[in-house]
Design a protein around this motif. Sequence first.
Motif, short mmCIF file in Angstrom:
data_model
loop_
_atom_site.label_atom_id
_atom_site.label_comp_id
_atom_site.label_asym_id
_atom_site.label_seq_id
_atom_site.Cartn_x
_atom_site.Cartn_y
_atom_site.Cartn_z
N ALA A 288 0.81 -1.19 -0.16
CA ALA A 288 0.11 0.06 -0.31
C ALA A 288 0.97 1.46 0.13
CB ALA A 288 -1.14 0.08 1.35
N HIS A 289 1.77 1.31 0.68
CA HIS A 289 2.63 2.51 1.05
C HIS A 289 4.16 2.20 1.10
CE1 HIS A 289 2.30 1.05 5.06
NE2 HIS A 289 0.92 1.28 4.97
N ALA A 290 4.97 1.63 0.42
CA ALA A 290 6.34 1.35 0.61
C ALA A 290 7.07 2.59 0.86
CB ALA A 290 6.75 0.36 -0.57
N MET A 291 7.81 2.69 1.74
CA MET A 291 8.72 3.94 2.17
C MET A 291 10.19 3.62 2.24
SD MET A 291 7.23 4.44 5.94
CE MET A 291 5.49 4.42 5.40
N PRO A 292 11.01 4.58 2.06
CA PRO A 292 12.33 4.57 2.23
C PRO A 292 12.34 4.27 3.88
CG PRO A 292 12.12 6.66 1.04
CD PRO A 292 10.84 6.02 1.67
N PRO A 293 13.57 3.40 4.35
CA PRO A 293 13.74 2.91 5.60
C PRO A 293 14.19 3.83 6.58
CG PRO A 293 15.48 1.88 4.43
CD PRO A 293 14.60 2.88 3.49
N THR A 294 14.32 5.05 6.17
CA THR A 294 15.11 6.27 7.11
C THR A 294 14.46 6.57 8.14
OG1 THR A 294 14.08 7.60 5.32
CG2 THR A 294 16.41 7.22 5.25
N LEU A 295 13.32 6.40 8.24
CA LEU A 295 12.58 6.50 9.58
C LEU A 295 12.36 5.27 10.47
CD1 LEU A 295 9.69 9.25 8.89
CD2 LEU A 295 12.04 9.62 9.95
N GLY A 296 12.76 4.08 9.72
CA GLY A 296 12.37 2.80 10.55
C GLY A 296 11.01 2.45 10.87
N GLN A 297 10.10 2.90 9.70
CA GLN A 297 8.76 2.71 10.19
C GLN A 297 8.01 1.84 8.89
OE1 GLN A 297 6.13 4.20 12.25
NE2 GLN A 297 7.82 4.06 13.48
N GLY A 298 8.71 1.15 8.20
CA GLY A 298 8.03 0.29 7.08
C GLY A 298 7.37 -0.82 7.67
N GLY A 299 7.92 -1.55 8.47
CA GLY A 299 7.22 -2.58 9.34
C GLY A 299 6.50 -2.18 10.52
N ASN A 300 6.60 -0.93 10.84
CA ASN A 300 5.64 -0.44 11.88
C ASN A 300 4.38 -0.18 11.44
OD1 ASN A 300 7.35 0.55 14.82
ND2 ASN A 300 8.77 0.29 13.25
N GLN A 301 4.41 0.63 10.37
CA GLN A 301 3.35 0.96 9.54
C GLN A 301 2.50 -0.40 9.11
OE1 GLN A 301 1.93 4.19 9.68
NE2 GLN A 301 3.64 4.25 11.03
N ALA A 302 2.89 -1.06 9.03
CA ALA A 302 2.33 -2.45 8.59
C ALA A 302 1.63 -3.07 9.67
CB ALA A 302 3.30 -3.45 7.70
N ILE A 303 2.11 -3.08 10.66
CA ILE A 303 1.71 -3.51 12.09
C ILE A 303 0.31 -2.49 12.35
CG2 ILE A 303 1.96 -3.83 14.36
CD1 ILE A 303 4.83 -4.87 13.77
N GLU A 304 0.64 -1.42 12.07
CA GLU A 304 -0.42 -0.35 12.42
C GLU A 304 -1.67 -0.70 11.45
OE1 GLU A 304 0.08 3.68 12.26
OE2 GLU A 304 1.75 3.67 13.66
N ASP A 305 -1.44 -0.90 10.14
CA ASP A 305 -2.36 -1.14 9.34
C ASP A 305 -3.14 -2.33 9.58
OD1 ASP A 305 -1.31 0.72 7.45
OD2 ASP A 305 -0.38 -0.54 6.14
N ALA A 306 -2.42 -3.51 10.14
CA ALA A 306 -3.13 -4.66 10.30
C ALA A 306 -4.28 -4.37 11.50
CB ALA A 306 -2.08 -5.94 10.85
N VAL A 307 -3.75 -3.99 12.47
CA VAL A 307 -4.92 -3.74 13.69
C VAL A 307 -5.96 -2.72 13.24
CG1 VAL A 307 -3.25 -4.40 15.33
CG2 VAL A 307 -3.58 -2.03 14.94
N VAL A 308 -5.65 -1.76 12.33
CA VAL A 308 -6.77 -0.83 12.02
C VAL A 308 -7.61 -1.48 11.07
CG1 VAL A 308 -7.15 1.38 10.67
CG2 VAL A 308 -5.37 1.19 12.44
N LEU A 309 -6.93 -2.27 10.30
CA LEU A 309 -8.09 -2.95 9.14
C LEU A 309 -8.85 -4.09 9.93
CD1 LEU A 309 -8.63 -3.97 6.28
CD2 LEU A 309 -6.76 -5.48 6.52
N ALA A 310 -8.44 -4.78 10.88
CA ALA A 310 -9.18 -5.70 11.67
C ALA A 310 -10.30 -4.81 12.60
CB ALA A 310 -8.47 -6.37 12.86
N HIS A 311 -10.03 -3.58 12.81
CA HIS A 311 -11.14 -2.64 13.31
C HIS A 311 -11.98 -2.28 12.54
CE1 HIS A 311 -12.77 -0.10 16.43
NE2 HIS A 311 -12.52 0.94 15.44
N HIS A 312 -11.74 -2.21 11.22
CA HIS A 312 -12.55 -1.45 10.01
C HIS A 312 -13.03 -2.55 9.20
CE1 HIS A 312 -12.51 2.48 11.70
NE2 HIS A 312 -11.34 2.70 11.69
N CYS A 313 -12.74 -3.71 9.34
CA CYS A 313 -12.90 -4.90 8.27
C CYS A 313 -14.27 -5.10 7.68
CB CYS A 313 -12.36 -6.16 8.83
SG CYS A 313 -13.52 -6.88 10.28
N GLU A 314 -15.59 -4.28 8.26
CA GLU A 314 -16.65 -4.51 7.69
C GLU A 314 -16.84 -3.10 6.92
OE1 GLU A 314 -18.46 -7.14 7.99
OE2 GLU A 314 -17.49 -8.08 9.43
#
Length: 394
Positions: A288-314
């Motif tokens: 969805a949003h591949a980004m450079p690793p310079t903030l160290g947030q690529g995996g972090n944002q994927a984890i955020e995505d996952a729990v937000v998606l479960a919340h809004h899956c309907e």
Amino acid sequence: MPQSRRAIVIGGGIGGLTAAVALHQSGRRVTVLERASTLEPVGAGISLAPNSLRALDVIGLGDEIRDLAAWQGDGGLRTPSGRWLARTPADAVAERFGGPLVLLHRATLVNSLIARLPPGTVRTGAAATVVDPGAANRPARVSTPDGELQADLVVAADGIHSAVRRKLFPEHPGPVYSGFTTWRVVIPVPGVEFASHETWGRGSLWGTHPLKDGRVYAYAAAVVPAGGRAPDDERAELLRRYGDWHDPIPAVIAAARPGDVLRHDVHHLADPLPAYHRGRVALLGDAAHAMPPTLGQGGNQAIEDAVVLAHHCEDLAAYTAARLPRTTAIARQAARAARVNLTSNRALIAVRNTAVAALSQAAPMFLLRGFDSVAGWRPPQRPYASGRTPAGNR
């Protein structure tokens, strides 16, 4: 078989597995389809900031990961000669962001996630293709080597070169080369003591961090043309580029074997997608949003995505609304950071280093302000971070 509560996750990386756990806990029957024959992650570390640890708290995994990870201690930013430009006290960082920054091997996180899933949830060697993204009146359809599957939700966590993204948004230009390549290594380096650091050179950088098991995670980046490879081996390339930098960098390179060093060109999505869903299919992580690793947030944002998606899956439109603005802003911030960290202009380097050193002396926490909105995120679900301090980390 009824499909109304079935979810299919395409991709068995950190984002896909986190989504699988979150959806399983919400009562869905989940199948993870991973193209690779194993789930052995790329041999590298991952830094988790308070934002993703809070997301892991939602699925009951936050404290386990805090226990397994090394809490990043005092460290800072250096020049290749070893001069400190800025020092970052770990306690001050944890107090500012409401929790620590932690570091662990990706395999450790993957294994913890898999342990939260029912046996048989993950199918390896299972290439998957979205045949029909579905709609309100019909399920999504996914083709696999064993036949076609249907589900009311498909999660595409198939990485930066996502085939699902191309299927959903064929007009999108896709990823572009970020202008630099990276090297990563996880190895024991006996007898070497050091403070965590990132070091900025001319068009290049290096970072060294200890893991809890005694190994060292090191990474490097350099501005080079895409597709390059060392004429001999990548360890020798690291020695040529960083062998005369400050300790412990030469010792880390000396301890590595050629096969220990991973090299990958960095790509990112320069143009945001118009949405993170279409029909009954949702994109997350690098898809969805591949980004450079310079903030160290690529995996972090994927984890955020996952729990937000479960919340809004309907309501996948609500998922897009919650995630697209935030991840777009963070991706742009990461791209700006890459231009600063990896500049090759000598005059700009001098100005950058002088400014960083001066600000660090005058207002030590000033340099962290840009990370406030990133690390301060809270998930839509509870519980939030426990606040517990696991033994042996501090």
